[in-house]
Design an enzyme around this catalytic site. Sequence first.
Site, PDB file in Angstrom:
ATOM      1  N   PHE A   7      18.282  14.822  -4.080  1.00 13.80           N
ATOM      2  CA  PHE A   7      18.136  13.822  -3.021  1.00 13.80           C
ATOM      3  C   PHE A   7      17.931  12.455  -3.649  1.00 13.80           C
ATOM      4  CE2 PHE A   7      17.307  17.880  -1.227  1.00 13.80           C
ATOM      5  CZ  PHE A   7      17.902  17.822   0.009  1.00 13.80           C
ATOM      6  N   CYS A   8      18.743  11.510  -3.198  1.00 13.43           N
ATOM      7  CA  CYS A   8      18.722  10.182  -3.804  1.00 13.43           C
ATOM      8  C   CYS A   8      18.994   9.147  -2.732  1.00 13.43           C
ATOM      9  CB  CYS A   8      19.776  10.115  -4.903  1.00 13.43           C
ATOM     10  SG  CYS A   8      21.449  10.297  -4.262  1.00 13.43           S
ATOM     11  N   ALA A   9      19.336   7.963  -3.184  1.00 15.22           N
ATOM     12  CA  ALA A   9      19.696   6.891  -2.263  1.00 15.22           C
ATOM     13  C   ALA A   9      21.205   6.909  -2.026  1.00 15.22           C
ATOM     14  CB  ALA A   9      19.247   5.551  -2.833  1.00 15.22           C
ATOM     15  N   TYR A  37      22.476  14.796  -1.734  1.00 15.17           N
ATOM     16  CA  TYR A  37      22.297  14.328  -0.366  1.00 15.17           C
ATOM     17  C   TYR A  37      21.462  13.055  -0.378  1.00 15.17           C
ATOM     18  CZ  TYR A  37      23.117  19.360   0.358  1.00 15.17           C
ATOM     19  OH  TYR A  37      23.611  20.631   0.320  1.00 15.17           O
ATOM     20  N   GLN A  39      18.219  11.052   0.573  1.00 20.30           N
ATOM     21  CA  GLN A  39      16.828  11.486   0.734  1.00 20.30           C
ATOM     22  C   GLN A  39      16.461  11.541   2.209  1.00 20.30           C
ATOM     23  OE1 GLN A  39      13.843   9.972   1.898  1.00 20.30           O
ATOM     24  NE2 GLN A  39      12.725  11.838   1.370  1.00 20.30           N
TER      25      GLN A  39
END
Length: 106
Positions: A7-9, A37, A39
């Site tokens: 999960f990231c930006a 995906y 976050q």
Amino acid sequence: MIKIGLFCAAGFSTGMLVNNMKIAANELGLETEIEAYSQAKLADYAPQLDVALLGPQVAYTLDKSQKICAENHIPIAVIPMADYGMLDGKKVLNLALGLLEQEQGA
């Protein structure tokens, strides 16, 4: 099958890291499903995962993310900046596998 969510930006580098993790998993003969995906979608995808990893750029969401993951009984950690920056799929895969081992041993 081990299901891992990063999960990231929603950055491009996370997609490259996912590809490197898939290569590392294949080399180890592991059956995995690894996806990246935003976050903001953690609560949507957590029920389907075995482990979640946060990109360093969204580490500030760890407290909120830990609550979501606890509700879904999955471990979560922040990917170390150096491993993320180097797109080191093997180290990040090992981080995820280590979290799973700790969870199963608990």
